[in-house]
Structures are given as structure tokens and as C-alpha cells.
Design an enzyme around this catalytic site. Structure first.
Site, PDB file in Angstrom:
ATOM      1  N   HIS B 191       0.865  -1.167   0.000  1.00 24.62           N
ATOM      2  CA  HIS B 191       0.000   0.000   0.000  1.00 24.62           C
ATOM      3  C   HIS B 191       0.901   1.215   0.000  1.00 24.62           C
ATOM      4  O   HIS B 191       1.721   1.377   0.904  1.00 24.62           O
ATOM      5  CB  HIS B 191      -0.908   0.006   1.231  1.00 24.62           C
ATOM      6  CG  HIS B 191      -1.822   1.183   1.256  1.00 24.62           C
ATOM      7  ND1 HIS B 191      -3.133   1.123   0.845  1.00 24.62           N
ATOM      8  CD2 HIS B 191      -1.614   2.470   1.615  1.00 24.62           C
ATOM      9  CE1 HIS B 191      -3.686   2.311   0.959  1.00 24.62           C
ATOM     10  NE2 HIS B 191      -2.791   3.156   1.429  1.00 24.62           N
ATOM     11  N   CYS B 192       0.793   2.043  -1.024  1.00 19.76           N
ATOM     12  CA  CYS B 192       1.696   3.178  -1.151  1.00 19.76           C
ATOM     13  C   CYS B 192       0.994   4.469  -0.757  1.00 19.76           C
ATOM     14  O   CYS B 192       0.080   4.907  -1.463  1.00 19.76           O
ATOM     15  CB  CYS B 192       2.189   3.275  -2.595  1.00 19.76           C
ATOM     16  SG  CYS B 192       3.427   4.558  -2.819  1.00 19.76           S
ATOM     17  N   PRO B 193       1.366   5.094   0.342  1.00 22.57           N
ATOM     18  CA  PRO B 193       0.704   6.356   0.709  1.00 22.57           C
ATOM     19  C   PRO B 193       1.050   7.495  -0.249  1.00 22.57           C
ATOM     20  O   PRO B 193       0.274   8.430  -0.392  1.00 22.57           O
ATOM     21  CB  PRO B 193       1.248   6.651   2.116  1.00 22.57           C
ATOM     22  CG  PRO B 193       2.450   5.825   2.276  1.00 22.57           C
ATOM     23  CD  PRO B 193       2.356   4.679   1.336  1.00 22.57           C
ATOM     24  N   GLY B 196      -1.424   7.154  -2.723  1.00 27.90           N
ATOM     25  CA  GLY B 196      -2.754   7.131  -2.128  1.00 27.90           C
ATOM     26  C   GLY B 196      -3.585   5.936  -2.529  1.00 27.90           C
ATOM     27  O   GLY B 196      -4.805   6.034  -2.638  1.00 27.90           O
ATOM     28  N   ASN B 197      -2.965   4.800  -2.793  1.00 29.17           N
ATOM     29  CA  ASN B 197      -3.715   3.629  -3.232  1.00 29.17           C
ATOM     30  C   ASN B 197      -2.862   2.385  -2.993  1.00 29.17           C
ATOM     31  O   ASN B 197      -1.657   2.472  -2.756  1.00 29.17           O
ATOM     32  CB  ASN B 197      -4.026   3.753  -4.732  1.00 29.17           C
ATOM     33  CG  ASN B 197      -5.241   2.933  -5.140  1.00 29.17           C
ATOM     34  OD1 ASN B 197      -5.833   2.213  -4.348  1.00 29.17           O
ATOM     35  ND2 ASN B 197      -5.598   3.028  -6.419  1.00 29.17           N
TER      36      ASN B 197
END
Lengths: 167, 387
Positions: B191-193, B196-197
Site C-alpha cells: 500500500h503506497c501512501p 494514495g492507493n
């Protein structure tokens, strides 16, 4: 098309959902989309084993075609990359085209083979490509008891299962 | 009666989807809930590139190097001539291309469905429960049930499928449940902040191309800032240059810090792509170690692995975010997909929304475009006669 839809609607009106069978995915070839061809015992009295296996094998063939890694898929991928994927705004991918073919095939199979036997195939795409859902209908006119295999009751599950497919 | 029904707001499936995602543009855009860092990413990229295009590259008119058209100030004259004129006019062109490509891939990564597996409907969940009970036998009350695992053989190696208690499914191989988005995602990477997804099967290639193009863009901007400062320092000295062009200094700082992280990340993901592994598998050590199985998904060939991951077929989203939920009330008219009109109308609730076909600009969800394999609800007959 309208008459065929009417036939399926007749089936739904005159029959009540008895149970559902779920054909699971077969992961022995990796993560590609394939379904198990094992014949479920619930369908024993409803459809011939060979017809069922043929349907599932054809579907597996379609999915293999969609996910085939070869020259044309590379070309599509590279072309899309070169256009920064804007080309997908106007072009359908190969996978989507095959999914349309699958949908037409399932509808055809339902009309010709499954509906006359009181069964209904749901397109796996509507179940997240996890299962092939086969709904087994009992004829209301017949005196046979309808056994509900699922705990959630046939009425609501019938509405939910079939209604979800109707869009 | 029919007028009243038609004005009812249409409920699309995305509004009822479980999980912790946010949807925009009426279901066309799908992101995680926390978007703050994504906005920071956008700001940094746009800000740095704006400074680069405004200060280090001249306006287009100056390509002709016409004395009268050059801005009056002496400093501007010097600045304007530097990069595009002194070196090459291809510099801004290439920078613009890199910038557009990285923005396009960033937005694709952030806004598309990463490959979320929809949760099992009650019938399916019950069927699976029955199967599990049949395999494991009845568990006495109070005792902990055995872990729900299925074993499969893939390419002569045993791979375990785990049962997801939230989604009530046996997760396909390489799928994982993202606790932030509360969804099972196929070929879950991480999950890559920053975008944002989640990064999964459907948007991994966009993510990889984004970090690759961003690395190139960062190196490019960094290099040309150094060149600009060097060229200008030859004329007016280093300290004077720094005083006159604070924008350049800022860009150099941002690029310097970005460089280490983004280029390093690109290198790491290149390694993963070459071996056809996911970040999740790498962190868990699924395929490393003496007693572990070898990666059964790798083709053994770096080129083949890269081609499959980056250029392989792209499965469409199975979430069907823009599908219309059938209305519960009996008097209401469920919308039909056979009705067609322009698909990209602005999102107004009443009639036009009701009639629009569910084509999406970005992620086409094929089930809407296909004729439904199941017969429509009976009330629809009434609707069709009304037409």
C-alpha cells in the site's frame, strides 16, 4: 433475443431456487484464471457430466486466450505504454473483448443447455472471477422437495444472486 | 407516477462497496481514504517542474533569439538564452514529455482499481463454510478452530491458500488483504501512501513506470539545474547566482533528497520485476531461505519476467463500481443497461444519470456493456413498454 429472455423469465417465475453450486478456481497452472472441471455431485441428476465438463473446458479455453502472453499482448502493452496509456480511453483491451465473448457464450449455453434443465450459469466476472455459480431451480409445479443447501434461505438468496446479475 | 420514479436518485454499486476506499467522479476514481501524502506528491512534482520550466527554460518566443523580443532585464536576457538556446531546444521538449508521462502514470496508479477481489456473497460464503466443516470436522464449542488453509500444487510446488475472514474467501495465490483499505487485492505488492492507493495486479505497471519516469525526471531536472548554475557562475560568480535564482536552489534541494529515495525504489522494483516477485513476498521472505519453495511464478528468464509484468495482458476491474443497484421498492423502475445515451455527462442525479450507459473513461468495467446473462427483473417489462 426477446423470446429467449422471456423463456428465462418464465423459468424464474415458475421455478424456485433450490440451491447453488460454486465451481472453484483451479490454481494448478498458476494464477491464470481456470476453473475446476470436477463434476459436482449436486448436478448429478440434472445434467450430463460430459456437457458440464465441455462448458467448463470451453470457458477455461477462453480465459487462457484472454491471458495469453504472446506477441499481440506485448504489442498492445508497448503501444499503450508509448501513448502513456491514453489509448485505453478509446480502445478496448484484448482481455475485455474476450470477456464479452465469454458473456455471449454463457448466455448461449444458458438458453440452449442449462435453462431447459432448470439450471442457470452466472458469469464468473460478476463473482469477481472467483467461482462459476450454478443456480439449481426446482419446478414449483413438481412435488419434489426443494432442499436449500445454503443457510441464508432460498428466497432472499435467489433475489440477491440473480438480481445482482441483472444490470 | 412514472415522473416521480424517474426523478429518484440512482444508486451505483460503488456507494455500497465494503472496504475503506473513497470514490470520486461517480465511481470512476478509486483511492484509499488517506490522500494527504498523495497531494504532497502532486505538489512536489508540479511545484518543482513549474520552477524548472519558468526559470531555467526560456519562453518559446526566445527560441528565435530576437533581441527585441527578449525581456528587458539583463539577468533575464542571460537566463533566457542559457539552456534552450545555448544548449539545445530539445531540453524543454524532453522535460515536458517526461513530466507528462510521469503525471499520467501517477494518476493512473492512484485512480485505478489495484485488483480488488470483491467479497463473497452470503451464498458463496456459506458454501465455503460447509466445505471447510466437511474437511475439518465439527469443532467442539470453546475450542479454537484449525487454521483454514488449502494446499495447491503449482508447477510442482505446494502453495498454501489462506482463508480471509473479512472477505470470506480463499485468497488466490499472491493475493493479500490490505488492512488500510480493508480489501483483498490480487498480486498485492504494497500500500503506497505516496500514490494514495494499493499497488496490485492491475496498477503495478503504472506504478513502476511512474517511479521510473520520476527518477529520470528528477535526474534530468537536477542535472540541468547544476548545468544552469555552473554556466551562470562562470559569468557572475557562484554566490551571486545563488542570490539571483532561489528557485534553482530549491529545485536542487528537492531533487537531491528525492533522488536517493525514488532512484533506490526504482532499482528495488526493477529487481522485483526481473524475478517476478512482489514487495509483499520479498518482505515476508516467501521464496527465500533454505526450506522455502522457489518462486513458482518466475519464468526463469529476466526478459520474460519483465515482459509479463510490464507488457502482459491487463485484466479489467471486476468491482463494477459504476453498475446500478437494482432498486428495492416494487413501484420503482430498475435501470436497464440497454438504454443508451452519452456516457460522459456531468454527474447530475436525475434522468440523464438514469439513462447513461456505464462506459468509463479510464477503467472500463465490461460487465455493464455486455448483455446480462440473467433475465432482468420483471418490473423492467413495465419500463420497456413505457418507452
Amino acid at each position: 433475443m426477446a423470446t429467449e429472455v422471456h423463456n428465462l423469465q418464465e423459468l424464474r417465475r415458475s421455478a424456485s431456487l433450490a440451491t447453488k453450486v460454486f465451481i472453484q478456481r483451479d490454481y494448478s497452472d498458476g494464477t491464470i484464471c481456470q476453473f475446476q472441471t470436477k463434476f459436482p455431485p449436486e448436478l448429478d441428476s440434472r445434467i450430463e457430466r460430459q456437457l458440464f465438463e465441455e462448458t467448463v473446458k470451453t470457458l477455461n479455453g477462453f480465459y487462457a486466450e484472454a491471458e495469453k502472453i504472446g506477441g499481440s499482448s506485448y504489442l498492445e502493452g508497448c503501444l499503450a505504454c508509448a501513448t502513456a496509456y491514453f489509448i485505453f480511453l478509446c480502445m478496448e483491451t484484448h482481455y475485455e473483448k474476450v470477456l464479452k465473448k465469454i458473456s455471449r457464450y454463457i448466455q448461449e449455453q444458458n438458453e440452449k443447455i442449462f435453462a431447459p434443465r432448470g439450471l442457470l450459469l452466472t458469469d464468473p466476472v460478476e463473482r469477481g472471477m472467483r467461482v462459476i455459480e450454478i443456480s439449481i431451480y426446482e419446478d414449483r409445479c413438481s412435488s419434489g422437495s426443494s432442499s436449500s443447501g445454503s443457510s441464508s434461505g432460498s428466497g432472499s438468496s435467489g433475489g440477491g444472486g440473480v438480481g445482482a446479475g441483472a444490470r | 407516477m412514472s415522473v416521480m420514479v424517474v426523478r429518484k436518485k440512482v444508486t451505483r454499486k460503488w456507494e455500497k462497496l465494503p472496504g475503506r476506499n473513497t470514490f470520486c467522479c461517480d465511481g470512476r476514481v478509486m483511492m484509499a481514504r488517506q490522500k494527504g501524502i498523495f497531494y504532497l506528491t502532486l505538489f512536489l512534482i508540479l511545484g518543482t517542474c513549474t520552477l524548472f520550466f519558468a526559470f531555467d527554460l526560456p519562453p518559446r518566443e526566445d527560441f528565435c533569439v530576437d533581441e527585441e523580443n527578449v525581456p528587458q532585464e539583463e539577468e533575464n536576457k542571460n537566463r533566457c538564452r542559457y539552456l534552450a538556446v545555448q544548449l539545445s531546444p530539445a531540453i524543454p521538449v524532453f522535460a515536458a514529455m517526461l513530466f507528462l508521462f510521469s503525471m499520467a502514470t501517477l494518476l493512473r496508479t492512484s485512480f485505478s482499481d489495484p485488483g480488488v477481489i470483491p467479497r463473497a456473497l452470503p451464498d458463496e460464503a456459506a458454501f465455503i463454510e460447509m466445505e471447510i466443516e466437511a474437511t475439518n470436522g465439527a469443532v467442539p464449542q470453546g475450542q479454537r478452530p484449525p487454521p483454514r488453509i488449502k494446499n495447491f500444487q503449482i508447477n510442482n510446488q505446494i502453495v498454501k491458500l489462506k482463508y480471509c475472514y473479512t472477505c470470506k474467501i480463499f485468497r488466490p495465490p499472491r493475493a493479500s488483504h490490505c488492512s488500510i483499505c480493508d480489501n483483498c487485492v490480487e498480486r498485492f505488492d504494497h500500500h503506497c501512501p505516496w500514490v494514495g492507493n494499493c499497488v496490485g495486479k492491475r496498477n503495478y505497471r503504472y506504478f513502476y513506470l511512474f517511479i521510473l519516469s520520476l527518477s529520470l525526471l528528477t535526474i534530468y531536472v537536477f542535472a540541468f539545474n547544476i548545468v544552469y548554475v555552473a554556466l551562470k557562475s562562470l559569468k557572475i560568480g557562484f554566490l551571486e547566482t545563488l542570490k539571483e535564482t532561489p528557485g534553482t536552489v530549491l529545485e536542487v534541494l528537492i531533487c537531491f533528497f528525492t533522488l536517493w529515495s525514488v532512484v533506490g525504489l526504482t532499482g528495488f522494483h526493477t529487481f522485483l520485476v526481473a524475478l517476478n516477485q512482489t514487495t509483499n513476498e520479498d518482505i515476508k521472505g516467501s521464496w527465500t531461505g533454505k526450506n522455502r519453495v522457489q518462486n513458482p511464478y518466475s519464468h526463469g528468464n529476466i526478459v520474460k519476467n519483465c515482459c509479463e509484468v510490464l507488457c502482459g495482458p491487463l485484466p479489467p476491474s471486476v468491482l463494477d463500481r459504476r453498475g446500478i443497484l437494482p432498486l428495492e421498492e416494487s413501484g420503482s423502475r430498475p435501470p436497464s443497461t440497454q438504454e443508451t445515451s452519452s456516457s460522459l455527462l456531468p454527474q447530475s442525479p436525475p434522468l440523464t444519470e438514469h439513462l447513461s450507459s456505464n462506459e468509463m473513461p479510464e477503467d472500463t468495467s465490461t460487465p455493464e456493456e455486455m448483455p446480462p446473462p440473467v433475465p432482468p427483473e420483471p418490473p423492467q417489462e413495465v419500463a420497456e413498454t413505457e418507452k
